[in-house]
Scaffold this active site. Structure first.
Site, PDB file in Angstrom:
ATOM      1  N   ARG A   1       0.818  -1.222   0.000  1.00  0.00           N
ATOM      2  CA  ARG A   1       0.000   0.000   0.000  1.00  0.00           C
ATOM      3  C   ARG A   1       0.853   1.275   0.000  1.00  0.00           C
ATOM      4  O   ARG A   1       0.495   2.279   0.610  1.00  0.00           O
ATOM      5  CB  ARG A   1      -0.951   0.029   1.203  1.00  0.00           C
ATOM      6  CG  ARG A   1      -2.052  -1.029   1.190  1.00  0.00           C
ATOM      7  CD  ARG A   1      -3.021  -0.810   0.030  1.00  0.00           C
ATOM      8  NE  ARG A   1      -4.190  -1.649   0.153  1.00  0.00           N
ATOM      9  CZ  ARG A   1      -4.272  -2.914  -0.260  1.00  0.00           C
ATOM     10  NH1 ARG A   1      -3.235  -3.494  -0.856  1.00  0.00           N
ATOM     11  NH2 ARG A   1      -5.388  -3.605  -0.104  1.00  0.00           N
TER      12      ARG A   1
ATOM     13  N   GLU B   1      -5.569   4.286   6.237  1.00  0.00           N
ATOM     14  CA  GLU B   1      -5.140   4.079   4.849  1.00  0.00           C
ATOM     15  C   GLU B   1      -5.580   5.175   3.873  1.00  0.00           C
ATOM     16  O   GLU B   1      -4.766   5.646   3.069  1.00  0.00           O
ATOM     17  CB  GLU B   1      -5.615   2.708   4.356  1.00  0.00           C
ATOM     18  CG  GLU B   1      -4.765   2.220   3.216  1.00  0.00           C
ATOM     19  CD  GLU B   1      -5.536   1.456   2.171  1.00  0.00           C
ATOM     20  OE1 GLU B   1      -5.035   1.361   1.059  1.00  0.00           O
ATOM     21  OE2 GLU B   1      -6.647   0.987   2.453  1.00  0.00           O
TER      22      GLU B   1
ATOM     23  N   SER C   1     -10.794  -0.445   2.815  1.00  0.00           N
ATOM     24  CA  SER C   1     -10.117  -0.676   4.100  1.00  0.00           C
ATOM     25  C   SER C   1      -9.741   0.677   4.702  1.00  0.00           C
ATOM     26  O   SER C   1      -9.063   1.469   4.046  1.00  0.00           O
ATOM     27  CB  SER C   1      -8.835  -1.477   3.898  1.00  0.00           C
ATOM     28  OG  SER C   1      -9.112  -2.704   3.293  1.00  0.00           O
TER      29      SER C   1
END
Ligand code: EPU
Length: 339
Positions: free
Chosen positions: A165, A334, A238
């Protein structure tokens, strides 16, 4: 030629559906629009930010400066052999539509990345991934406008410095604006180990001879069963990254919490399922004043209407604190703040 709109409503352009408006807004439909828009912001000394699919954003109520909405469309076959091909895809294409298109052509590479919301241009920024595969695994190069050098550049996969990520683009916010990506896909189908999550789906559906489209269909079914469709329930995927901790920390936690879920990612680290940590602090299905924790996947925070970003961030903070108190693990948010 790009044109500027004032006080543009961005509520429908962020998947958390927070009320938001941009001081100035313009659509970028071709690369020349982009160079003109950047010349404009430099000349007038105003701030700017790049809006893509809006599916991974924490948007402010009022976005100052110029918002550049990436809408460059197009796909082009760059080259091909009997076994593989390179496809160039413009930043404004919808990611899932791209995945569906490649499956229809019987080209392998993107099948586990089905139903990820957002546009192609944002995909390398956070190195999107699911079911054991990340975009870095198929990416050949990225074309972007370098806001510092005022020119287009091309970066190969090494230069993108991908990790979980994360990427060079994410670590240099505001510097590069991605306009297209080149991806390498295979014309020959091979089964690989990444399809473990699908074994149950195959057996339940009596699929014994597995084809590319079965993998794609299976991923769509699995994702739809645990992740909310942002068109129906506002969310940003997420909300936290899965935290990476040392093997010794993981072993110590396993003594008190033998059910804890973690995946070995290297000699030194274990990636812990943040959804499990959050669920085990009792948050799954929690709802209060328009914000909440999705009842089928605790990693996803939702907005059911009438709330604002501050309320969602306060909920996130409470979740982080309770996970820290119980497991001594710090969760990291995130989605990206905008601006
Ligand atoms: N789990 C729980 N409770 C929950 C959620 C998950 O116990 O509420 C457990 C699951 O049972 C499973 C494990 O945690 O054993 C992992 O769950 P899952 O397979 O759903 O994946 P994830 O780690 O929660 C990541 C990505 C998703 C991606 C899936 C599938 C991150 C931050 N998220 O989620 O990506 O779709 O794997 O590969 O890495 C996104 O980035 O927006 C996203 C949805």
């Amino acid at each position: 030629m790009f044109s500027i709109e004032k006080n543009k409503d961005l509520t429908a352009l962020n998947s958390l559906a927070f009320k938001s408006s941009a001081e100035s807004y313009c659509r970028i439909e071709q690369e020349t629009d982009l160079s003109q828009a950047i010349s404009f912001v430099k000349k007038n000394n105003i701030s700017f930010q790049v809006l893509s699919g809006g599916s991974n954003l924490l948007i402010a109520e009022y976005v100052t400066g110029l918002t550049l909405h990436m809408q460059i469309k197009g796909r082009k076959l760059v080259c091909e052999t009997n076994d593989e091909l390179i496809l160039r895809v413009a930043a404004g294409e919808n990611w899932h539509d791209l995945v569906s298109y490649t499956i229809k052509q019987n080209w392998q590479g993107l099948e586990t990345l089905a139903l990820i919301p957002g546009l192609v241009g944002a995909s390398p920024v956070q190195n999107i991934g699911a079911y054991g595969k990340e975009i870095k695994d198929v990416l050949v190069k990225v074309r972007a406008f370098d806001v510092k050098q005022l020119d287009f550049i091309e970066l190969d996969v090494e230069q993108c410095e991908f990790s979980y990520r994360d990427s060079y683009f994410k670590r240099n916010p505001g510097r590069y604006i991605i306009t297209s990506i080149d991806i390498k896909l295979s014309k020959k189908f091979t089964i690989n180990k990444n399809y473990k999550a699908l074994e149950l789906y195959f057996s339940e559906n009596n699929i014994t001879v597995i084809k590319l489209k079965d993998i794609f269909n299976g991923i769509c079914v699995i994702r739809a069963s645990k992740l909310p469709n942002p068109d129906k329930i506002s969310n940003a995927g997420s909300f936290f990254k899965n935290p990476c901790i040392s093997h010794s920390e993981f072993s110590a936690l396993s003594i008190d919490h033998p059910e804890i879920i973690g995946y070995r990612i290297s000699e030194s680290e274990v990636k812990v399922a943040a959804g499990w940590l959050i669920e085990n602090c009792g948050w799954k299905g929690y709802q209060s004043k328009g914000v909440g924790v999705y009842h089928k996947q605790a990693l996803v925070l939702t907005h059911s209407g009438g709330a604002n970003l501050g309320q969602l961030l306060r909920l996130a903070e409470k979740i982080k604190n309770s996970v820290f108190d119980k497991f001594s693990i710090t969760l990291e948010i995130e989605p990206q703040h905008f601006p």
